[in-house]
Design a protein around this motif. Structure first.
Motif, PDB file in Angstrom:
ATOM      1  N   PRO A   1       0.793  -1.239   0.000  1.00  0.00           N
ATOM      2  CA  PRO A   1       0.000   0.000   0.000  1.00  0.00           C
ATOM      3  C   PRO A   1       0.823   1.286   0.000  1.00  0.00           C
ATOM      4  O   PRO A   1       0.314   2.347  -0.386  1.00  0.00           O
ATOM      5  N   ALA A   2       2.101   1.234   0.391  1.00  0.00           N
ATOM      6  CA  ALA A   2       2.923   2.446   0.401  1.00  0.00           C
ATOM      7  C   ALA A   2       3.550   2.750  -0.946  1.00  0.00           C
ATOM      8  O   ALA A   2       4.148   3.819  -1.134  1.00  0.00           O
ATOM      9  N   VAL A   3       3.400   1.832  -1.902  1.00  0.00           N
ATOM     10  CA  VAL A   3       4.074   1.948  -3.201  1.00  0.00           C
ATOM     11  C   VAL A   3       3.100   2.449  -4.255  1.00  0.00           C
ATOM     12  O   VAL A   3       2.000   1.913  -4.419  1.00  0.00           O
ATOM     13  N   GLU A   4       3.517   3.489  -4.999  1.00  0.00           N
ATOM     14  CA  GLU A   4       2.693   4.076  -6.059  1.00  0.00           C
ATOM     15  C   GLU A   4       2.747   3.229  -7.328  1.00  0.00           C
ATOM     16  O   GLU A   4       1.726   2.952  -7.944  1.00  0.00           O
ATOM     17  N   TRP A   5       3.964   2.868  -7.761  1.00  0.00           N
ATOM     18  CA  TRP A   5       4.121   2.040  -8.951  1.00  0.00           C
ATOM     19  C   TRP A   5       5.464   1.315  -8.903  1.00  0.00           C
ATOM     20  O   TRP A   5       6.370   1.717  -8.175  1.00  0.00           O
ATOM     21  N   VAL A   6       5.569   0.266  -9.714  1.00  0.00           N
ATOM     22  CA  VAL A   6       6.806  -0.481  -9.885  1.00  0.00           C
ATOM     23  C   VAL A   6       7.083  -0.587 -11.378  1.00  0.00           C
ATOM     24  O   VAL A   6       6.179  -0.894 -12.163  1.00  0.00           O
ATOM     25  N   SER A   7       8.311  -0.323 -11.782  1.00  0.00           N
ATOM     26  CA  SER A   7       8.700  -0.477 -13.193  1.00  0.00           C
ATOM     27  C   SER A   7       9.563  -1.720 -13.318  1.00  0.00           C
ATOM     28  O   SER A   7      10.788  -1.663 -13.207  1.00  0.00           O
ATOM     29  N   TYR A   8       8.923  -2.849 -13.530  1.00  0.00           N
ATOM     30  CA  TYR A   8       9.638  -4.108 -13.739  1.00  0.00           C
ATOM     31  C   TYR A   8       8.851  -4.925 -14.756  1.00  0.00           C
ATOM     32  O   TYR A   8       7.845  -5.577 -14.422  1.00  0.00           O
ATOM     33  N   PRO A   9       9.244  -4.880 -16.041  1.00  0.00           N
ATOM     34  CA  PRO A   9       8.432  -5.505 -17.089  1.00  0.00           C
ATOM     35  C   PRO A   9       8.414  -7.021 -17.053  1.00  0.00           C
ATOM     36  O   PRO A   9       7.785  -7.641 -17.913  1.00  0.00           O
ATOM     37  N   GLY A  10       9.056  -7.622 -16.070  1.00  0.00           N
ATOM     38  CA  GLY A  10       8.938  -9.062 -15.900  1.00  0.00           C
ATOM     39  C   GLY A  10       7.653  -9.468 -15.217  1.00  0.00           C
ATOM     40  O   GLY A  10       7.326 -10.663 -15.152  1.00  0.00           O
ATOM     41  N   LEU A  11       6.893  -8.493 -14.711  1.00  0.00           N
ATOM     42  CA  LEU A  11       5.604  -8.779 -14.077  1.00  0.00           C
ATOM     43  C   LEU A  11       4.490  -8.735 -15.113  1.00  0.00           C
ATOM     44  O   LEU A  11       4.525  -7.910 -16.034  1.00  0.00           O
TER      45      LEU A  11
END
Length: 430
Positions: free
Chosen positions: A315-325
């Motif tokens: 919940p504390a994270v806005e976004w993640v940039s990891y195209p393996g997901l």
């Protein structure tokens, strides 16, 4: 590289390519040749080596047996015809650009690159009039639209530092071939264990060997790989490659070295003239690191995917940039070019902004606050105030390194321990 070595598979090459038991002593490990000079057999041999009529060792700035073993190994892993090892990854990028171009020339560059590469490009533009033309986007059409008549090359990364985006190498290579330009790919974040850009149309590959190739955070180094795929004579206009060298008795490099003219030009101009040679100790440590590269990259990728998935759902994270997901931008390119995964470097943003990002980093215990990447240890950094600080706010946003962003380089620790440390740091952010 022997014919037998060429037939071996990747993991075997990582252990054996470029080196053999020492014929003088039987030593199985590659010896470290800590010498700056080498005794000549005759004055004729010395003259021939210096005039590039014959190959051989003369002075370690230009070539050294330990460094040469590393060059052969990396060339074998990348599928290149030759490689030139240098003092750092930054030196590798510098030598490639300066060997290809003279003042007034331009090249097309990806809009997302390592901050140090961007800084170097701008300095070369301001002081030496080597002009980067940055593509507006990441697609092949964006690169094609940026090409101008004075363009000499196209430059991109295979996996982008730090957002983890995997480039469409074959698409960009097709653009380069249509316009008769060499494609230069920085393969540092992928390593040849994940992506071999020459197989996808690249002509020149560079690495910072300080990262995944060495792996343990002990060394600084770089390497330039010549794929032997570009027709420099047909293209014309590359004077250091195609024009006679008066100081080498009128040597025309493609005539004497038709398979590796770019590598030879880099060695003569880059190492003999400019001088950023690699220490044999750093070469030895990198050779040792490469032996475990395939195993390490498997663990890097699996750990990174697990950490990225944990962060995406926090919940504390806005976004993640990891195209393996699943569902991430660039997922198709990962499946096409790097099916093992897009490496272990990625960014994520905290909802609490810059304050939260910095608090997260300082709250980590197991994870180190360190600027390097690609080590066996997990590392974290705030790129907006370090590696990408010289960029404007809009440029940082394009690179996914805003003030709220943290870059992680995921290592080889037990995944439960990594997630526990990241979780407790996020709890302290609030």
């Amino acid at each position: 590289m022997t014919d037998e070595t060429r037939q071996h598979r990747f993991a075997t090459k990582a252990i054996h390519a470029g080196a053999a038991p020492d014929p003088a002593t039987g030593a199985r490990a590659q010896p470290i040749y800590f010498t700056n000079g080498f005794v000549f057999e005759s004055t004729e041999q010395a003259a021939d080596i210096f005039a590039v009529r014959k190959t051989g060792f003369s002075y370690s700035r230009g070539s050294n047996p330990t460094v040469a073993a590393l060059e052969r190994r990396v060339a074998a892993l990348e599928g290149a015809k030759a490689a030139i090892a240098v003092a750092s990854g930054q030196s590798a990028v510098l030598l490639v650009l300066m060997t290809l171009m003279r003042s007034g020339d331009s090249y097309v560059a990806s809009p997302r690159l390592f901050g140090g590469s961007l800084g170097l490009m701008r300095r070369l533009d301001g002081r030496y009039d080597l002009k980067p033309r940055f593509a507006r986007g990441m697609e092949p059409a964006d690169f094609e639209a940026a090409i101008t008549p004075d363009c000499k090359a196209i430059v991109c990364e295979s996996i982008v530092n730090p957002c983890g985006f995997v480039m469409d190498l074959e698409g960009i290579s097709a653009v380069a071939k249509r316009h008769g330009l060499p494609l230069i790919v920085d393969n540092t974040l992928a390593s040849p264990a994940l992506i071999r850009p020459i197989e996808h149309g690249a002509d020149i590959v560079v690495h910072s060997t300080s990262k995944f190739l060495a792996g343990s955070g002990q060394v600084i180094g770089g390497v330039i790989c010549d794929g032997g795929t570009f027709d420099w004579v047909k293209a014309g206009g590359y004077d250091l490659i195609n024009q006679p060298w008066p100081d080498y008795d009128g040597l025309v490099i493609p005539e004497r070295f038709p398979e590796t003219p770019f590598a030879v030009a880099c060695r003569l101009f880059g190492l003999r003239d400019l001088g950023p040679g690699l220490s044999p100790m750093n070469a030895f440590l990198t050779l040792t690191g490469i032996e475990t590269l395939p195993l390490r990259m498997e663990r890097h990728c699996s750990n990174a995917k697990a950490v990225a998935a944990f962060l995406r759902d926090h919940p504390a994270v806005e976004w993640v940039s990891y195209p393996g997901l699943p569902g991430q931008t660039g997922e198709a390119n990962v499946a096409r070019y790097s099916p093992q995964g897009p490496g272990s470097i990625f960014t994520f943003a905290l909802k609490g902004g810059e304050t939260a990002a910095k608090k997260f980093i300082t709250s980590l215990d197991l994870v180190s606050h360190l600027v390097n990447i690609g080590e066996i240890k997990t590392l974290a950094i705030h790129p907006a105030t370090t590696t990408h600080r010289q960029l404007s706010p809009s440029e940082r946003a394009i690179a996914f390194v805003g003030p709220e962003t943290v870059r992680l380089s995921i290592g080889l620790e037990t995944i439960e321990d990594l997630i526990a440390d990241i979780s407790q740091a996020l709890d302290q952010v609030g």
